[in-house]
Design a protein around this motif. Structure first.
Motif, PDB file in Angstrom:
ATOM      1  N   GLU A   4      21.854  62.938  -9.658  1.00 35.03           N
ATOM      2  CA  GLU A   4      20.458  62.479  -9.857  1.00 35.03           C
ATOM      3  C   GLU A   4      19.627  63.845  -9.607  1.00 35.03           C
ATOM      4  N   LEU A   5      20.006  64.658  -8.853  1.00 35.71           N
ATOM      5  CA  LEU A   5      19.449  65.957  -8.820  1.00 35.71           C
ATOM      6  C   LEU A   5      19.150  66.696 -10.089  1.00 35.71           C
ATOM      7  N   VAL A  10      17.343  68.653 -15.468  1.00 36.10           N
ATOM      8  CA  VAL A  10      17.467  68.338 -17.166  1.00 36.10           C
ATOM      9  C   VAL A  10      16.315  67.821 -17.605  1.00 36.10           C
ATOM     10  N   LYS A  11      15.660  66.644 -16.875  1.00 34.37           N
ATOM     11  CA  LYS A  11      14.430  65.895 -17.444  1.00 34.37           C
ATOM     12  C   LYS A  11      13.322  67.054 -17.223  1.00 34.37           C
ATOM     13  N   GLU A  12      13.141  67.798 -16.304  1.00 27.26           N
ATOM     14  CA  GLU A  12      12.081  68.795 -16.322  1.00 27.26           C
ATOM     15  C   GLU A  12      12.140  69.941 -17.237  1.00 27.26           C
ATOM     16  N   LEU A  13      13.444  70.389 -17.555  1.00 25.46           N
ATOM     17  CA  LEU A  13      13.585  71.314 -18.493  1.00 25.46           C
ATOM     18  C   LEU A  13      13.247  70.804 -20.106  1.00 25.46           C
ATOM     19  N   GLU A  14      13.798  69.544 -20.066  1.00 23.10           N
ATOM     20  CA  GLU A  14      13.165  68.886 -21.348  1.00 23.10           C
ATOM     21  C   GLU A  14      11.548  68.757 -21.487  1.00 23.10           C
ATOM     22  N   GLY A  15      11.024  68.550 -20.590  1.00 25.77           N
ATOM     23  CA  GLY A  15       9.591  68.250 -20.573  1.00 25.77           C
ATOM     24  C   GLY A  15       9.045  69.826 -21.029  1.00 25.77           C
ATOM     25  N   ILE A  37      11.967  74.110  -8.289  1.00 20.64           N
ATOM     26  CA  ILE A  37      12.373  73.621  -6.778  1.00 20.64           C
ATOM     27  C   ILE A  37      13.748  72.895  -6.805  1.00 20.64           C
ATOM     28  N   LEU A  38      14.067  72.011  -7.820  1.00 21.59           N
ATOM     29  CA  LEU A  38      15.266  71.392  -7.953  1.00 21.59           C
ATOM     30  C   LEU A  38      16.376  72.273  -7.796  1.00 21.59           C
ATOM     31  N   SER A  39      16.174  73.562  -8.427  1.00 22.44           N
ATOM     32  CA  SER A  39      17.258  74.634  -8.882  1.00 22.44           C
ATOM     33  C   SER A  39      17.974  75.213  -7.531  1.00 22.44           C
ATOM     34  N   GLN A  40      16.941  75.054  -6.443  1.00 22.21           N
ATOM     35  CA  GLN A  40      17.089  75.890  -5.347  1.00 22.21           C
ATOM     36  C   GLN A  40      18.632  75.317  -4.611  1.00 22.21           C
ATOM     37  N   LYS A  41      19.147  74.202  -5.025  1.00 21.27           N
ATOM     38  CA  LYS A  41      20.341  73.686  -4.445  1.00 21.27           C
ATOM     39  C   LYS A  41      21.497  74.327  -4.844  1.00 21.27           C
ATOM     40  N   VAL A  49      16.969  78.951 -14.196  1.00 19.31           N
ATOM     41  CA  VAL A  49      15.529  78.432 -14.454  1.00 19.31           C
ATOM     42  C   VAL A  49      14.765  79.936 -14.245  1.00 19.31           C
ATOM     43  N   HIS A  50      15.116  80.710 -13.183  1.00 18.41           N
ATOM     44  CA  HIS A  50      14.325  82.144 -13.381  1.00 18.41           C
ATOM     45  C   HIS A  50      14.585  82.769 -14.782  1.00 18.41           C
ATOM     46  N   TRP A  51      15.846  82.758 -15.359  1.00 21.16           N
ATOM     47  CA  TRP A  51      16.046  83.346 -16.573  1.00 21.16           C
ATOM     48  C   TRP A  51      14.980  82.595 -17.857  1.00 21.16           C
ATOM     49  N   ILE A  52      14.881  81.202 -17.557  1.00 23.90           N
ATOM     50  CA  ILE A  52      13.861  80.502 -18.601  1.00 23.90           C
ATOM     51  C   ILE A  52      12.553  81.056 -18.345  1.00 23.90           C
TER      52      ILE A  52
END
Length: 113
Positions: A4-5, A10-15, A37-41, A49-52
């Protein structure tokens, strides 16, 4: 990592991709903040996400953000190794590396699962 996380990440990146295509900077910022925030896990997702964010800052000729993301790319792995990942931090250079922040209400259950 829970499916789910990862799915929400992935949905946030698509957005982000859709907003970027449409030239909507504020939405890009919001989607990448939430993905961060989600990536911190996960070290891998956190680096991704930092690369993006780094590439996005480059595309906008935002030198301050490019430097901030370069620093964050360097400290992500040590931060995970030493348990120093600040909960809820949105990942942009506009906030301190160690600043904790509230997790958005709609992400809390996913983040804490």
């Amino acid at each position: 990592m829970k499916a789910e996380l990862r799915n929400q990440f992935v949905k946030e990146l698509e957005g982000f991709k859709d907003a970027r295509y449409q030239g909507k900077h504020e939405e890009c910022f919001r989607y990448l903040s939430r993905a961060h925030i989600l990536s911190q896990k996960s070290v891998r997702l956190h680096l991704r996400v930092h690369w993006i964010m780094f590439l996005y800052a480059l595309s906008r000729d935002d030198a301050k953000e490019v430097r901030g993301q370069a620093l964050r790319l360097l400290v992500t792995i040590p931060g995970h190794l030493f348990g120093r990942v600040p909960l809820g931090n949105i990942g942009w250079s506009t906030v301190k590396l160690t600043q904790t922040m509230p997790i958005p209400e709609d992400l809390k259950d996913i983040y804490n699962s």
